[in-house]
Each structure stands twice: as structure tokens, then as C-alpha cells.
Design an enzyme around this catalytic site. Structure first.
Site, mmCIF file in Angstrom:
data_model
loop_
_atom_site.group_PDB
_atom_site.id
_atom_site.type_symbol
_atom_site.label_atom_id
_atom_site.label_comp_id
_atom_site.label_asym_id
_atom_site.label_seq_id
_atom_site.Cartn_x
_atom_site.Cartn_y
_atom_site.Cartn_z
ATOM 1 C CG PHE A 22 -5.211 -1.487 -5.385
ATOM 2 C CD1 PHE A 22 -3.950 -2.019 -5.174
ATOM 3 C CD2 PHE A 22 -5.930 -1.908 -6.482
ATOM 4 C CE1 PHE A 22 -3.424 -2.963 -6.045
ATOM 5 C CE2 PHE A 22 -5.404 -2.850 -7.363
ATOM 6 C CZ PHE A 22 -4.147 -3.379 -7.144
ATOM 7 C CG ASP A 27 -10.444 -2.614 -0.660
ATOM 8 O OD1 ASP A 27 -10.137 -3.729 -0.191
ATOM 9 O OD2 ASP A 27 -10.432 -2.350 -1.877
ATOM 10 C CE1 TYR A 72 -6.074 -10.870 -5.395
ATOM 11 C CE2 TYR A 72 -8.360 -11.289 -5.967
ATOM 12 C CZ TYR A 72 -7.287 -10.424 -5.898
ATOM 13 O OH TYR A 72 -7.430 -9.135 -6.317
ATOM 14 C CE LYS A 73 -4.672 -8.284 -3.200
ATOM 15 N NZ LYS A 73 -5.287 -6.946 -3.247
ATOM 16 N NE ARG A 100 3.164 -5.733 -2.415
ATOM 17 C CZ ARG A 100 1.904 -5.844 -2.848
ATOM 18 N NH1 ARG A 100 0.989 -5.016 -2.413
ATOM 19 N NH2 ARG A 100 1.562 -6.761 -3.723
#
Ligand SMILES: *Cc1c(COP(=O)(O)O)cnc(C)c1O
Length: 397
Positions: free
Chosen positions: A113, A184, A209-210, A356
């Protein structure tokens, strides 16, 4: 067996929506509303400053850390909450480089990312010691692990394609060459079984938060392996990572263990929301979750490929190589995604051409997947995306 009809009832989802973006922002756990309201009224409202002691606000970062730890195979006392993932990446990488002072290479991959890479670039500049951030293709990582590498910094599940690294194998290889690892887990925690202890990870970081459904801006987590916990220097040496914050000593002394990774005042209200989100996980067997996530992903791929030949699978076809998301490449992916969202199927778009879709068994079923497939087929085969209002890019894609 995990009862996924029960977990589904624990979330609020707007009517008519099939939510395939829990990999970006999990939905609202119903209990979070009352939990945060109570924290505001009974704690903040009534206790004022005494809430730090009486409501246990100061302990929250480690108590919640222990609960997240259980989802990633980390023992109690090795995970702490706070700040954002970008900041935790910085701290973990800075610590790792300092623990490997004679080496100059940071190894990462092109699937990482961007913020992880940006944080590494900024750190390299601040250190000014000539570190080299080496970015290779994901399948070339193993071959590039060598004795000159100080730190291996990877995201286990690729945010764009869902491609999964073998954390245990790469960590073992890294250790054989004296390399310290930073994993990560942004797209792993709450998505797939993770065991940082079994894999031997040195540092691990992630957001909540995912897949963990902690809400927009929910705090990040950091894990430090016990063998480094008393030696790692957190780089951002804030007062709440001090051994005795309320001694107000002008000199910094790190707190014992992972608590030294705390920086400043914790986000209490966000941690209360996250606690409610984590209650859902008490009912979940992660092996059941993985099996169901694979079943949903396989069904989706089969349906979309059969009905929409214009979409090209951009995720690994082998479910065991894939996290909990499925991506399709399509030239008009941005507009197509806007057309889907307008029809209640919410996924997202990642440049240049990736549509996605996240698969989150806590609140998604086979019938949701079939409904999404119907709508995708309609949008793609009838070119319903080809309208000017779907072409203008919003700030967040
Ligand atoms: C989502 C994500 C981030 C986001 O970082 P924040 O600091 O929380 O904005 C970072 N890294 C990865 C791999 C991600 O998937």
C-alpha cells in the site's frame, strides 16, 4: 459452528444495499451506537476528567490490544492500540532498522500500500544514513532476501488484488538471513486466520476500520514480538509510551514492553466503538469465517466470469492464495463501479482499472452474492455505466 445469521443481525446495513466494501470500511455494529452514547453520557458527561481512572480510559489501549491480539495469534501484553496505521508502520520500521544497525536495505514489494512505502521513504530521509528502499515484484520477494537486508516490510494481503504472501515461509527465510520482519495485517485481521506467533513475525501492524468494523478512523494496532519488546525503540517517543507518564520527567524512558509504542492521548470514544465491534468476534470461529469467505468468493467469481466475459479476474484464481476480496479488471471500472453503487451494490475502485469486492461472512450471504451478480451483469452487458454522471471522479474512490 459460527452462526452467521446471528452475526449478521449484529450489523446495521442500509435497506437494499449489498455491501461488498467491508474490506475498506466495515459497517456499523448495532451495539456500537449505545456503547458510544453511554461512554459520552455516563463517562465523559458525568465523570469528566476522572473518567481516565474511574472508567478505565487509560487502560483501554492495552485491554483492546489484547482482544485484537487474540485475532492475530498474539499473546496478552504484546499488542497496543493507537494512532493510525501509517504511524504504526513508521514506528515498527524505525525500530527494526535500529535493531539491525549495520544493514541499509529495506525490502518491500510493488503490491504494498502506498502509505507504507511513503512512510518508509520519509523515515529514510529523516535518518539520513543512506538506507535504500528496494521495491520488487511480489513473487520476487523471496529471492531478494539476503544478508544486506535490514528489514522486510510487507502487507500480507495485497490491497489491490487480494494476493496473499506466505507469512511463515517468508519470515523463516528472512530470519535465516538475519532480517527483521514487519507485517502489515490491514487486509488480514478479521479476514483470514493469522498467527503472528507461529509465523515468528517480529513486528505486525494493522487497522481496525476494515474487517474489524471499528468505524471510520478507528485506531490502529501494533504487535511487537516478546523477544524485541524490551529492546525496540519506538521512534515517536511520546509521553504515554513513557515508563511513568505522570512523573512528568523531562527525560524519556520507554515503558516496559509494547506499551512504549503508545504515543499520545488515546481516542477513547473510538476505542469504545471498537470494543462493541470486537464483541461480534467473540461468537466467531475464524476457521468457519475463512471457509465461508472462500465459498462466497468462489461463487462470485464463477457467476461474474460466466455472465460478464468483459471483466478479467485480477485476483489469484486459487482461493488459498487469495485474501477475503476479489478484484476484476475492467477498462471502464470506475464508471462501472459508480453505476453499481447507484444500484445498491457497493464495492470500490482502485486505479488504474480494478473493481474491488470484499467478502465478509459476518454480514454477507450467498443470496447477497447472487443479487450482486445479477446487478453486475445488467450494468456490464447493457453498458449502463456509460453515462456522464458515472465518469467524474470523487475525492475518495
Ligand atoms: C488501509 C491501509 C492503510 C491505511 O493507513 P491509515 O494510516 O490507517 O490511513 C495502510 N496500509 C495498508 C496496507 C492498508 O491496507
Amino acid at each position: 459452528m459460527t452462526d452467521f445469521t446471528k452475526t449478521r443481525e449484529m450489523f446495521h446495513l442500509p435497506k437494499g444495499v449489498v455491501y461488498l466494501d467491508g474490506n475498506s470500511l466495515g459497517p456499523l455494529p448495532r451495539a456500537a451506537v449505545a456503547r458510544v452514547t453511554r461512554a459520552m453520557q455516563d463517562e465523559w458527561g458525568e465523570m469528566l476528567i476522572t473518567g481516565w481512572n474511574r472508567a478505565g480510559w487509560m487502560r483501554l489501549a492495552r485491554d483492546v490490544g489484547d482482544r485484537v491480539g487474540r485475532l492475530i495469534g498474539a499473546p496478552a501484553g504484546t499488542v497496543v492500540m493507537g494512532d493510525t496505521l501509517s504511524i504504526k508502520v513508521y514506528q515498527a520500521l524505525a525500530s527494526a532498522l535500529e535493531l539491525n544497525p549495520d544493514r541499509r536495505v529495506i525490502l518491500s514489494d510493488s503490491g504494498n500500500f502506498p502509505t507504507d512505502l511513503y512512510m518508509a521513504q520519509g523515515l529514510v530521509e529523516s535518518l539520513g544514513r543512506g538506507h535504500d528502499l528496494r521495491i520488487v515484484a511480489p513473487d520476487e520477494v523471496a529471492a531478494n532476501i539476503g544478508d544486506e537486508v535490514a528489514a522486510l516490510m510487507l502487507t500480507e494481503v495485497d490491497y489491490r488484488t487480494g494476493r496473499m504472501h506466505d507469512m511463515a515461509a517468508l519470515t523463516a527465510r528472512a530470519h535465516a538471513h538475519g532480517v527483521i520482519t514487519i507485517w502489515d495485517l490491514a487486509h488480514s485481521a478479521g479476514a483470514i486466520p493469522v498467527d503472528v506467533t507461529a509465523a515468528g513475525a517480529d513486528f505486525a501492524v494493522g487497522c481496525t476500520y476494515k474487517y474489524l468494523n471499528g468505524g471510520p478512523g478507528a485506531p490502529a494496532f501494533i504487535y511487537v514480538a516478546p523477544k524485541w519488546a524490551e529492546r525496540a525503540r519506538p521512534a515517536l517517543s511520546g509521553w504515554l509510551g513513557h515508563e511513568a507518564p505522570f512523573a512528568f520527567d523531562p527525560d524519556y524512558r520507554p515503558a516496559p514492553g509494547v506499551e512504549r509504542m503508545r504515543v499520545g492521548t488515546p481516542p477513547v470514544l473510538a476505542l469504545r466503538a471498537l470494543e462493541a465491534a470486537l464483541d461480534v468476534w467473540d461468537m466467531v470461529d475464524i476457521a468457519d469465517l475463512r471457509a465461508q469467505s472462500i465459498a462466497l468468493g468462489e461463487l462470485f467469481i464463477a457467476q461474474v466470469e460466466r455472465r460478464c466475459p468483459a471483466l478479467r479476474l485480477a485476483s489469484p484464481r486459487d482461493a488459498l492464495q487469495r485474501g477475503s476480496q476479489v478484484s476484476f479488471a475492467f477498462e471502464h471500472g470506475y464508471a462501472a463501479m459508480q453505476a453499481l453503487i447507484a444500484r445498491g451494490v457497493i464495492g470500490d475502485f482502485r486505479a488504474p482499472d480494478i473493481m474491488r469486492f470484499g467478502f465478509t461472512p459476518l454480514y454477507l450471504s450467498e443470496s447477497d452474492v447472487m443479487r450482486a451478480a445479477d446487478i453486475i451483469e445488467d450494468v456490464i452487458t447493457n453498458n449502463l455505466w456509460d453515462r456522464p454522471e458515472y465518469m467524474t471522479k470523487a475525492e475518495v474512490t
